[in-house]
Design a protein around this motif. Sequence first.
Motif: not given
Lengths: 266, 289
Positions: A168-170, A176-184
């Motif tokens: 997601a970061r690439t 932070g957004r990657a954590v919220v959008a992907v991991m959570i």
Amino acid sequence: MTRTDRIFERASWIIAVACAVFLLLPLLITVLVSFTSSAVYTLPPPEWSLRWYESLERRSGLAEAVALSLNLALISTAASLVIGTAAAMAVVQGQFPGREAMATFVVSPLMMPGLVVGVALLQFLREIGFRDAYAGLLVGHMLITLPFVMRTLLAAMAAFDFSLIDAARTLGMSYGRAVVAVMIPNLAPAFLTAGLFAFLASMDNYPISIFLTDARNKTLPIKMLQYLEEQPDPSLAAMSSGLIMLTLIVLIIGSRTVGLNKMVQG
Amino acid sequence: MSVVSTRYEAPRAPWLDRFVLLAAPGLMYLALVFALPLALLLLKSFQNQDGAFSLAAYAEFFGDPYNLTVLWRTLRVALLTTLLALIIAYPTAFALARAQGLAQSLLLAAMILPLSVGVVVKAFAWSILFRSNGVLNDTLKWLGLIEKPIRMLFTETALIIGAANVFLPFMVLPIYAVIRQLDRSLPEAAASLGASPMFRFFRVTLPLTLPGVIAGSAFTFSLAISMYVIPSLIVGERQQTLSMLIARSYLFLRDDQLGSSISAILLAIAVAVVLGSSWLAGRVAGGRR
């Protein structure tokens, strides 16, 4: 499958059914007792009645205790989910030394004697001149919910593919957004399980709370034990039956959405 | 599926890892309100009234034979509770792993539902069951197994049954989690090589499920050793446990020195269980490599 295997399998089934009955027995007793017409616990009840459900309104202090316990459980669970997620990510993803020891440490309050933790916390709070009973209870209840949350999240994150976040970061997302959008969303079942078990543990805690309460702030288990010692009548059974029904509904919703199997995975 | 293997790894000192920052709030919280207060409590147990080093509180505790009886009873009850829970939980976890569909949902619900009812209520329900005019005695009489009611409430057996009942889900679930991940082809491979069922169980299945057994037993034992509500409702003041002694010294006797020394003893047992079980778990995991 040999004959011995089949005998083993059948025996394990018989024990499992017996185990389920054994586990549900106290719940069944509670529900039966709640519908009795008599003021003592005779089973089977002489006559069926709803009088103990009606008497709940008149129980002084019960509503306050329920409200306080719900309040403590909700706030401490929510705060623990936030702090616990960050800490679990650190343990699973970090490269720093002592991560194993840290994982053991954050879960260890679960296995420490509650009364000792409670009294130690009380003496510490007194020492530093901290006297607010509600805040003290909140601090104490987070000692129950945080390790519960950590235990489930550590297991779930160990199985989570963190390269998804890098992906997601690439694609241009911030960390932070990657954590919220992907991991959570990916770990939603684990969050639900962690939250549910932490919430129940907080609602049920007696040993830590007993030292931190004052006359105005009494949690539900403390109030219930006090009632049982002063004036035991089936109104407590009526209230517990209400809680059983509530959990049953949560479980049915849980099994439809997440699946019970996922719920106990932690 | 790691399509993207370009993980960003800048060279940096290990302690400056940004993840340390993520862990900081949780760690600092536990250090401040959990580890520090317990350390202070330990310290206090080695001090006398004036704050000088003293073992008087321990001498007082171990000098009283009654306290030793309580210590021994606490350990015995916790051990037997863990054993009883393990005997019931191990086969149950297997059945749970084999079960499918509705049967599995019902079994799982039976594990989770009791967690919603407080310990206070469950322990009280058991005390109703165990009463001499209670359901259990009536049933036994009706079955013709006994002639007159036997005393069950206030006995150690009743306490162990009640405690095992309350802690059982914490024993079943870790064992179940391990069994579910168990490669079922391993016992089958052993069978195809001619291993007897007994040999397969003791040499293949049991060692593979040991991590779950260790985790569940350690958790159950540490809960059982420090339980307070269950013994106060099922056995009462007649047969005290360490937790009841702690509550009595602080809440009724107001004897902080005695309370903190008993707390320190209970704490030492709990810490030994945590360290011992993680050492055992490490050995079991290490032995397989």
